[in-house]
Design an enzyme around this catalytic site. Sequence first.
Site, mmCIF file in Angstrom:
data_model
loop_
_atom_site.group_PDB
_atom_site.id
_atom_site.type_symbol
_atom_site.label_atom_id
_atom_site.label_comp_id
_atom_site.label_asym_id
_atom_site.label_seq_id
_atom_site.Cartn_x
_atom_site.Cartn_y
_atom_site.Cartn_z
ATOM 1 C CG ASP A 217 1.579 4.912 4.877
ATOM 2 O OD1 ASP A 217 1.021 3.860 5.209
ATOM 3 O OD2 ASP A 217 2.786 5.150 5.084
ATOM 4 C CG HIS B 119 -0.179 0.137 2.533
ATOM 5 N ND1 HIS B 119 0.515 -0.912 3.083
ATOM 6 C CD2 HIS B 119 -0.018 1.185 3.380
ATOM 7 C CE1 HIS B 119 1.067 -0.525 4.221
ATOM 8 N NE2 HIS B 119 0.771 0.750 4.431
HETATM 9 C C1 SIN Z 1 6.133 -0.708 8.938
HETATM 10 O O1 SIN Z 1 5.699 -0.802 10.090
HETATM 11 O O2 SIN Z 1 7.173 -1.259 8.586
HETATM 12 C C2 SIN Z 1 5.388 0.095 7.910
HETATM 13 C C3 SIN Z 1 4.352 0.938 8.517
HETATM 14 C C4 SIN Z 1 3.400 1.510 7.493
HETATM 15 O O3 SIN Z 1 2.675 0.759 6.861
HETATM 16 O O4 SIN Z 1 3.388 2.719 7.309
#
Ligand code: SIN
Length: 301
Positions: free
Chosen positions: A119, A117
């Site tokens: 964000d 995704h």
């Molecule tokens: C992560 O925790 O490595 C990514 C976090 C996110 O999806 O922004």
Amino acid sequence: MEAPAPSPPAPARASTAGSIEVAPMTCIIGAELAGVSLADAARDDALFAEIRALLLKHRVLFLRDQDITRADHVAFARRFGKLEDHPIADSDPDHPGLVRIYKDLNSPPEHYENAYHCDATFREAPPMGCVLRCLESPAVGGDTIWVNMVEAHRRLPESVQHQIAGLRARHSIEASFGAAMPMEKRHALRERFPDPEHPVVRTHPETGEKILFVNAFTTHFVNFHTPEHVRCGQDFAPGASQLLNYLISQAQIPEYQVRFRWKKNSVAIWDNRCTQHYAVQDYWPGVRKMERATIVGDRPS
Ligand code: SIN
């Protein structure tokens, strides 16, 4: 009453701009930076400008040993722009905009997140980028993968690039974060964040590059059902959803990716306009604690 005397100016410090060591991690995306503290970069215009230029070039930057305060983390991210909280995840109470992504034994494996995704594309103006710091890493696992979505677009067959050039798609918080909620709560979430419509191919506002801009939040095209795409009625739904699934699946191609192993005080800075990411869910019952400053972006065009 006499006004208090102004506080003395902070002692001038020499800028450390020009001293950053840059090690690309692949030929496509990602670079590790050394010889720089983000606490310094938060206060040093030249150093910050250098990091910003590196971000545009490599799309995601990694730094180790950033033993900085939450205030420094926020101050650095604020150099890019205003910060925003997340509609579902909570933020540090003393540092608005610093979202807590904590996974421990209270978050059973089915609550761990894993989908490619960008964000918050369920916002009209999704974030420009993020600064993520690791407070605690699991002994094994818990890597994050980032994907270069400029490359994903560039390597599409020309016929597909042509087909999707003018398409637009809807992105939904209701169908993603809201899916497991009771109906009333889900509808209330949709009221707060009505599903926006974004171009399927957006243009990077700073580099002018074309970006494949569909991801796990994308539900359907809104302008596919035209004579050039659809010959008979039945062609509509399967034709559209097969094309969307094909486009979404491009993020899974390893040649467009970089993978990062976290340690305490590691930081990743990414351009959310031209990348996707995936936090790999392979460490339960390990504990993983991350804090993310999310920088407000602009409306994709
Ligand atoms: C992560 O925790 O490595 C990514 C976090 C996110 O999806 O922004």
